[in-house]
Structure formats: C-alpha cells, structure tokens
Design a protein around this motif. Structure first.
Motif, short mmCIF file in Angstrom:
data_model
loop_
_atom_site.label_atom_id
_atom_site.label_comp_id
_atom_site.label_asym_id
_atom_site.label_seq_id
_atom_site.Cartn_x
_atom_site.Cartn_y
_atom_site.Cartn_z
N GLU A 6 47.87 75.97 60.77
CA GLU A 6 47.61 74.92 61.76
C GLU A 6 47.13 73.63 61.08
O GLU A 6 47.47 72.53 61.51
CB GLU A 6 46.56 75.38 62.77
N THR A 7 46.35 73.77 60.02
CA THR A 7 45.77 72.59 59.37
C THR A 7 46.69 71.99 58.32
O THR A 7 46.56 70.80 57.98
CB THR A 7 44.44 72.94 58.69
N ARG A 40 39.56 68.87 61.02
CA ARG A 40 40.21 69.12 62.31
C ARG A 40 39.17 69.32 63.40
O ARG A 40 38.82 70.43 63.77
CB ARG A 40 41.14 70.31 62.19
N LYS A 41 38.68 68.21 63.94
CA LYS A 41 37.68 68.26 64.99
C LYS A 41 38.25 68.77 66.31
O LYS A 41 37.49 69.13 67.22
CB LYS A 41 37.05 66.89 65.18
N ASP A 42 39.58 68.77 66.43
CA ASP A 42 40.18 69.36 67.62
C ASP A 42 40.03 70.87 67.60
O ASP A 42 39.88 71.50 68.66
CB ASP A 42 41.66 68.98 67.72
N LEU A 43 40.06 71.46 66.43
CA LEU A 43 39.90 72.91 66.31
C LEU A 43 38.44 73.33 66.34
O LEU A 43 38.10 74.39 66.88
CB LEU A 43 40.53 73.41 65.00
N PRO A 101 34.96 71.16 67.12
CA PRO A 101 34.29 69.88 67.37
C PRO A 101 33.04 69.70 66.51
O PRO A 101 32.40 70.68 66.12
CB PRO A 101 33.92 69.97 68.86
N ARG A 150 31.03 72.28 69.76
CA ARG A 150 31.14 73.32 68.73
C ARG A 150 30.59 74.63 69.24
O ARG A 150 31.18 75.70 69.01
CB ARG A 150 30.40 72.88 67.47
N TYR A 208 42.76 77.37 77.82
CA TYR A 208 42.33 78.03 76.59
C TYR A 208 40.89 78.54 76.72
O TYR A 208 40.21 78.25 77.70
CB TYR A 208 42.47 77.07 75.41
N ARG A 235 41.81 72.55 75.76
CA ARG A 235 42.54 72.34 74.50
C ARG A 235 42.42 73.55 73.57
O ARG A 235 41.41 74.26 73.58
CB ARG A 235 42.01 71.08 73.79
N THR A 272 41.66 75.61 70.34
CA THR A 272 40.61 75.51 69.32
C THR A 272 40.63 76.77 68.45
O THR A 272 41.46 77.68 68.65
CB THR A 272 39.21 75.39 69.95
#
Length: 211
Positions: free
Chosen positions: A25-26, A82-85, A87, A93, A155, A160, A162
């Motif tokens: 993913e990253t 990756r702050k979307d994955l 926070p 978080r 999710y 979103r 994560t």
C-alpha cells in the motif's frame, strides 16, 4: 534512513502478509526473505540474533530490528508518511489502533482452537465440543465487527481505509475460509470484504488462497 527494508518471514504466515500488504500500500522499497521455509530456519543463530523468540515477521531497517506484526504495520505507515493509514492526531490514531489491538487480542484469541482443528487439521485440536465452542466465540467477536461496520458504513475506524483494515481484512478472510456448518449472515462484513477486494494489494496478499 534511505536503505531498502528487509521483511523476514514466510508468506504463508498471516502476520507476515499483514506487513506485506502494508508495504504494498505504501510503495516503500523492500526485500522479502521467506524465513521459516526451506533452509531459512527460525531456529538458526542468524535468525535468533534478530528475534530471540524465533517467530516471524521481523523487519530490519538498517540497524533497527523490529518484531510484532501490528507494530511493523504502524512503523511502515509512519515511515512512509501515510497519515491516511495511521493518523498523526491523537484521537484519529487511537480510533485506528483500538481496532488493531482488538484484532490482536480478543479476535485472535477467539479463533485459535477452531481454526487449528478445522483448517490446520492439528491432531491436538480435534475435540468437537471445543471446536464448536471456539466457533461460537469467534462468531461472537465477528458480530462486534459487524456492528461497527454497520455504524461506519465503510471501514473499521470510519469512512476511510486505514491500517485497522489491513489487520482486520486478513482476519475476515480467515473467517470466511474456515468451514462452518452454520455461518452467521453478516451483511456489513460481506460488503466490507467486497470493498477490500477492490484493492490490488489485498488481492495480492490477503485474498490469495491462504487462510
């Protein structure tokens, strides 16, 4: 740290696949070494020097050596920015990490006996009453996830995708692939699984025929 990461562990391990999915993913450059297969023994001095527990996965980033799959997923996401994955704000978080911790504790503890008996065919896990009890407990935990997905409509931690969905997505795949005579109908989980199947990285590492 600009060197390529090294991920050690056989891809048949669900915990190794968590980290492979996160790396995918990253897009972080990495090398995967299938320790635990063939001549790559987990009891070798070379491996035990990295993880004295003799377990996979292990992540090596230069002089830094890490273990514990959910920790590795967090590290990879943070290293990639990756702050979307994962926070960086405390509340966001924590919402992700609480589901990751639940997966590693309550959910994992519920499936072990039934999974080992039904899928791994372990001779030490063939008590039919304990298998039935294990499935009941497993399904009860999956009902917790079903209720959460009904609330979010998407999710585990919200609208979103994560890191929580990486670790839970693999758990859902395992639950779906374990034979049961009367599997509960969880519509939100079914929709969730279909949503995950739209992600190429999940198809490569999560839905690849390995429970």
């Amino acid at each position: 740290m600009s060197q390529r990461l090294r991920l050690l562990g056989r891809a048949s391990s669900i915990n190794v696949r968590k980290v492979l999915w996160t790396l995918d993913e990253t897009g972080l450059p990495h090398e995967h070494e299938p320790w635990g297969e063939g001549a790559l023994s987990l009891q070798s001095p070379e491996f035990l020097a990295l993880n004295p527990l003799g377990m996979v996965p292990v992540l090596v980033d230069g002089d830094l050596v890490l273990r514990e799959s959910n920790t590795l997923c967090r590290y990879v996401a943070q290293r990639a920015g990756r702050k979307d994955l994962l926070p960086d704000d405390a509340g966001g978080r924590a919402q992700v990490e609480q589901w990751m911790d639940w997966q590693a504790t309550e959910l994992n503890n519920s499936w072990r006996y039934a999974f080992m008996g039904l899928v791994r065919q372990s001779p030490a896990h063939q008590d039919t009453a304990l298998i039935a009890q294990g499935l009941q407990g497993w399904n009860a935990q999956m009902a917790v996830l079903e209720a959460q997905l009904q609330r979010t409509g998407a999710y585990a931690a919200g609208p979103r995708f994560t890191l929580a969905d990486v670790v839970l997505g693999l758990s859902v795949e395992r639950w779906l692939r374990t034979p049961q005579q009367q599997r509960p109908v969880f519509e939100a989980i079914a929709a969730y699984h279909a949503r995950l199947c739209e992600r190429p990285a999940f198809l490569r590492h999560g839905a690849n025929g390995l429970p």
